[in-house]
Design an enzyme around this catalytic site. Sequence first.
Site, PDB file in Angstrom:
ATOM      1  N   ASP A  40      44.671  76.340  81.094  1.00  0.00           N
ATOM      2  CA  ASP A  40      44.804  76.138  79.650  1.00  0.00           C
ATOM      3  C   ASP A  40      44.587  74.671  79.257  1.00  0.00           C
ATOM      4  O   ASP A  40      44.982  74.229  78.194  1.00  0.00           O
ATOM      5  CB  ASP A  40      46.184  76.608  79.184  1.00  0.00           C
ATOM      6  CG  ASP A  40      47.311  75.927  79.946  1.00  0.00           C
ATOM      7  OD1 ASP A  40      47.018  75.198  80.923  1.00  0.00           O
ATOM      8  OD2 ASP A  40      48.472  76.108  79.563  1.00  0.00           O
ATOM      9  N   HIS A 241      21.671  60.754  89.026  1.00  0.00           N
ATOM     10  CA  HIS A 241      22.888  60.973  88.233  1.00  0.00           C
ATOM     11  C   HIS A 241      24.067  61.293  89.150  1.00  0.00           C
ATOM     12  O   HIS A 241      24.798  62.250  88.931  1.00  0.00           O
ATOM     13  CB  HIS A 241      22.669  62.069  87.176  1.00  0.00           C
ATOM     14  CG  HIS A 241      21.886  61.585  85.989  1.00  0.00           C
ATOM     15  ND1 HIS A 241      21.408  62.416  85.005  1.00  0.00           N
ATOM     16  CD2 HIS A 241      21.475  60.340  85.624  1.00  0.00           C
ATOM     17  CE1 HIS A 241      20.755  61.695  84.102  1.00  0.00           C
ATOM     18  NE2 HIS A 241      20.776  60.436  84.453  1.00  0.00           N
ATOM     19  N   ASP A 258      26.235  52.359  87.053  1.00  0.00           N
ATOM     20  CA  ASP A 258      25.629  52.675  85.746  1.00  0.00           C
ATOM     21  C   ASP A 258      26.775  53.139  84.866  1.00  0.00           C
ATOM     22  O   ASP A 258      27.287  54.250  85.031  1.00  0.00           O
ATOM     23  CB  ASP A 258      24.577  53.788  85.945  1.00  0.00           C
ATOM     24  CG  ASP A 258      23.836  54.131  84.661  1.00  0.00           C
ATOM     25  OD1 ASP A 258      24.331  53.778  83.574  1.00  0.00           O
ATOM     26  OD2 ASP A 258      22.772  54.773  84.758  1.00  0.00           O
ATOM     27  N   ASP A 269      24.855  51.228  77.809  1.00  0.00           N
ATOM     28  CA  ASP A 269      24.328  51.962  78.978  1.00  0.00           C
ATOM     29  C   ASP A 269      23.728  50.928  79.937  1.00  0.00           C
ATOM     30  O   ASP A 269      22.526  50.675  79.914  1.00  0.00           O
ATOM     31  CB  ASP A 269      23.268  52.969  78.508  1.00  0.00           C
ATOM     32  CG  ASP A 269      22.662  53.756  79.663  1.00  0.00           C
ATOM     33  OD1 ASP A 269      23.192  53.678  80.790  1.00  0.00           O
ATOM     34  OD2 ASP A 269      21.653  54.453  79.425  1.00  0.00           O
ATOM     35  N   HIS A 348      11.881  58.363  87.106  1.00  0.00           N
ATOM     36  CA  HIS A 348      12.334  58.484  85.708  1.00  0.00           C
ATOM     37  C   HIS A 348      11.565  57.549  84.783  1.00  0.00           C
ATOM     38  O   HIS A 348      10.656  56.838  85.213  1.00  0.00           O
ATOM     39  CB  HIS A 348      13.851  58.229  85.610  1.00  0.00           C
ATOM     40  CG  HIS A 348      14.299  56.880  86.118  1.00  0.00           C
ATOM     41  ND1 HIS A 348      14.122  55.722  85.402  1.00  0.00           N
ATOM     42  CD2 HIS A 348      14.919  56.513  87.276  1.00  0.00           C
ATOM     43  CE1 HIS A 348      14.628  54.709  86.082  1.00  0.00           C
ATOM     44  NE2 HIS A 348      15.115  55.173  87.241  1.00  0.00           N
ATOM     45  N   HIS A 352      15.114  54.939  77.141  1.00  0.00           N
ATOM     46  CA  HIS A 352      15.362  56.040  76.205  1.00  0.00           C
ATOM     47  C   HIS A 352      16.089  55.470  75.002  1.00  0.00           C
ATOM     48  O   HIS A 352      16.758  54.433  75.099  1.00  0.00           O
ATOM     49  CB  HIS A 352      16.190  57.143  76.877  1.00  0.00           C
ATOM     50  CG  HIS A 352      17.439  56.625  77.551  1.00  0.00           C
ATOM     51  ND1 HIS A 352      18.588  56.308  76.863  1.00  0.00           N
ATOM     52  CD2 HIS A 352      17.703  56.332  78.857  1.00  0.00           C
ATOM     53  CE1 HIS A 352      19.505  55.866  77.720  1.00  0.00           C
ATOM     54  NE2 HIS A 352      18.984  55.849  78.940  1.00  0.00           N
ATOM     55  N   HIS A 359      21.512  59.269  75.466  1.00  0.00           N
ATOM     56  CA  HIS A 359      20.101  59.620  75.273  1.00  0.00           C
ATOM     57  C   HIS A 359      20.007  60.034  73.814  1.00  0.00           C
ATOM     58  O   HIS A 359      20.240  61.187  73.461  1.00  0.00           O
ATOM     59  CB  HIS A 359      19.685  60.752  76.218  1.00  0.00           C
ATOM     60  CG  HIS A 359      19.825  60.372  77.659  1.00  0.00           C
ATOM     61  ND1 HIS A 359      20.027  61.273  78.663  1.00  0.00           N
ATOM     62  CD2 HIS A 359      19.796  59.147  78.270  1.00  0.00           C
ATOM     63  CE1 HIS A 359      20.124  60.637  79.828  1.00  0.00           C
ATOM     64  NE2 HIS A 359      19.991  59.342  79.611  1.00  0.00           N
ATOM     65  N   GLU A 382      15.116  50.125  81.908  1.00  0.00           N
ATOM     66  CA  GLU A 382      15.786  50.421  83.174  1.00  0.00           C
ATOM     67  C   GLU A 382      14.838  50.811  84.307  1.00  0.00           C
ATOM     68  O   GLU A 382      14.850  51.935  84.791  1.00  0.00           O
ATOM     69  CB  GLU A 382      16.833  51.517  82.979  1.00  0.00           C
ATOM     70  CG  GLU A 382      16.361  52.764  82.249  1.00  0.00           C
ATOM     71  CD  GLU A 382      17.489  53.801  82.101  1.00  0.00           C
ATOM     72  OE1 GLU A 382      18.109  54.109  83.123  1.00  0.00           O
ATOM     73  OE2 GLU A 382      17.726  54.271  80.983  1.00  0.00           O
ATOM     74  N   TYR A 386      13.960  53.746  94.351  1.00  0.00           N
ATOM     75  CA  TYR A 386      14.926  54.508  95.148  1.00  0.00           C
ATOM     76  C   TYR A 386      14.211  55.016  96.391  1.00  0.00           C
ATOM     77  O   TYR A 386      13.256  55.790  96.283  1.00  0.00           O
ATOM     78  CB  TYR A 386      15.466  55.690  94.337  1.00  0.00           C
ATOM     79  CG  TYR A 386      15.833  55.302  92.919  1.00  0.00           C
ATOM     80  CD1 TYR A 386      17.113  54.872  92.600  1.00  0.00           C
ATOM     81  CD2 TYR A 386      14.862  55.329  91.896  1.00  0.00           C
ATOM     82  CE1 TYR A 386      17.437  54.484  91.301  1.00  0.00           C
ATOM     83  CE2 TYR A 386      15.171  54.947  90.600  1.00  0.00           C
ATOM     84  CZ  TYR A 386      16.450  54.521  90.307  1.00  0.00           C
ATOM     85  OH  TYR A 386      16.760  54.130  89.027  1.00  0.00           O
ATOM     86  N   ARG A 404      18.592  49.928  90.412  1.00  0.00           N
ATOM     87  CA  ARG A 404      18.197  50.044  88.995  1.00  0.00           C
ATOM     88  C   ARG A 404      18.835  48.880  88.264  1.00  0.00           C
ATOM     89  O   ARG A 404      19.973  48.501  88.570  1.00  0.00           O
ATOM     90  CB  ARG A 404      18.672  51.389  88.414  1.00  0.00           C
ATOM     91  CG  ARG A 404      18.362  51.570  86.941  1.00  0.00           C
ATOM     92  CD  ARG A 404      18.467  53.032  86.461  1.00  0.00           C
ATOM     93  NE  ARG A 404      19.799  53.600  86.529  1.00  0.00           N
ATOM     94  CZ  ARG A 404      20.204  54.488  87.413  1.00  0.00           C
ATOM     95  NH1 ARG A 404      19.366  54.925  88.343  1.00  0.00           N
ATOM     96  NH2 ARG A 404      21.440  54.957  87.395  1.00  0.00           N
ATOM     97  N   GLU A 406      19.448  47.862  84.312  1.00  0.00           N
ATOM     98  CA  GLU A 406      19.325  48.476  82.984  1.00  0.00           C
ATOM     99  C   GLU A 406      19.966  47.617  81.906  1.00  0.00           C
ATOM    100  O   GLU A 406      21.150  47.290  81.976  1.00  0.00           O
ATOM    101  CB  GLU A 406      19.998  49.860  83.004  1.00  0.00           C
ATOM    102  CG  GLU A 406      19.970  50.560  81.670  1.00  0.00           C
ATOM    103  CD  GLU A 406      20.495  51.992  81.731  1.00  0.00           C
ATOM    104  OE1 GLU A 406      21.313  52.300  82.629  1.00  0.00           O
ATOM    105  OE2 GLU A 406      20.097  52.796  80.872  1.00  0.00           O
TER     106      GLU A 406
END
Length: 437
Positions: A40, A241, A258, A269, A348, A352, A359, A382, A386, A404, A406
């Site tokens: 719950d 991600h 990130d 971001d 990628h 964005h 995003h 960014e 990799y 990365r 960014e």
Amino acid sequence: MRRPQFGMQMFKDRRSELARQAQGSIFILPSHPDMLRNNDVHHTYRQDSNLFYLTGWEEQESVFVFRPGQKPESVLFVRKKDLVRETWDGFRYGPDGVTANFGMDQAYLIDDFDQKLVELIKGADNIFYRFNIDPSFDTRFLKLLEERRLSARGQYNAPVRDPNELIGEMRLRKSEAEKKIMRKACEISAEAHVAVMKATRPGMNERELHGLFIYEAFKRGAGREGYGTIVATGANACTLHYTFNDQNTKDGDLLLIDAGAEKDFYTGDITRTYPVNGKFTDTQKRVYEAVLTANKEILKMIKPGFAFNKLQERTVEMLVDTMLDLKLLSGDKKKIIENLDYKKYYPHGVGHWLGLDVHDAGSYLLKNESRQIEEGMSFTVEPGLYIPIDDKSAPAELRGIGIRIEDNIVVTKDGCENMTAKCPKEISELEAIIGRG
Ligand code: GLY
Ligand code: MN
Ligand code: MN
């Protein structure tokens, strides 16, 4: 009694602008559903960004109906006041609280939505409704639409359009007030990153560092994380991600974080990558410097009038040069780009739109062509590389490196403002602070 967190004028102005563009239409914007987490217990609630953008309204189980040029023009359907539920879950405004505090023409109980919509939708020649905000509400909406069609003997044929056609375009260009909030979200995000850098030491768990980021962001006024924070040590950084965030860092690892703080619904971001022991190896340095060069060159290219996809094209060119240089790939550069072979190491985009959503809303194409960058647009920069740990074709010393870098920008009259410039990314700056807290 709670009071709205935000001045209402900003939301009223947005509705006026939307009304100017959409006379005779109806917008029906449901809130996201309250999601069960387990048994719950619910996930922490956050309002749908379009609904919030036009109203400042934060409660679940709500629908905003907007009818430009008609009376009533702005109608919010909300949960009823319920002292027992409020004792358990917290304050609710109820319809009276809405008209008193949120500048709506009319407020009704959500239970009356079906019945009231029959009247409100009459005469609308465009219906703006976005599917999948609340899938169970979609069924209800379609049933109401069908009833409306049937009662008009099949003569009601108003098209259903995506509200982002108009609201997404508005959200894409940030006002001065929005820029101010975004600068703050970026400042908080940057400072929280720096605090994490200072605390990082080999052996710490990714979760510990994640917790520290949240603490440092909340301490500075962030309301939430803007998205699922990624704290990835070593080869975990190659999962784009990655969200497990539960492994121990090791001496010699690079750490990719990130993370963005959400301030007044707008998010930063930022990604930074650095060695947990505070010293880049020569190999790590080589890869890092290539990604950093790409990041800085793209930041320099941004200005109004530039097609957005040119940034990606330039990033791919630079990173493919690096891949050739590092002997990750071999062969003809043009062919590698044409065949998308580089996606193995850079899968990628370079950026964005950024705003209420990490995003953010807004189309990337106009008439099927990449749109041009305009003053006031905000987006991320960014680039990354990799190299999977099990990639037998890569030189052994490069395997498992994921980097990365960014930043977040807003486009100015003749360039861009880097809102995350205060977050260190030069090797010397990073080495001077990692683990020095
Ligand atoms: N944090 C998700 C992204 O950078 O797109
Ligand atoms: Mn991003
Ligand atoms: Mn990110």
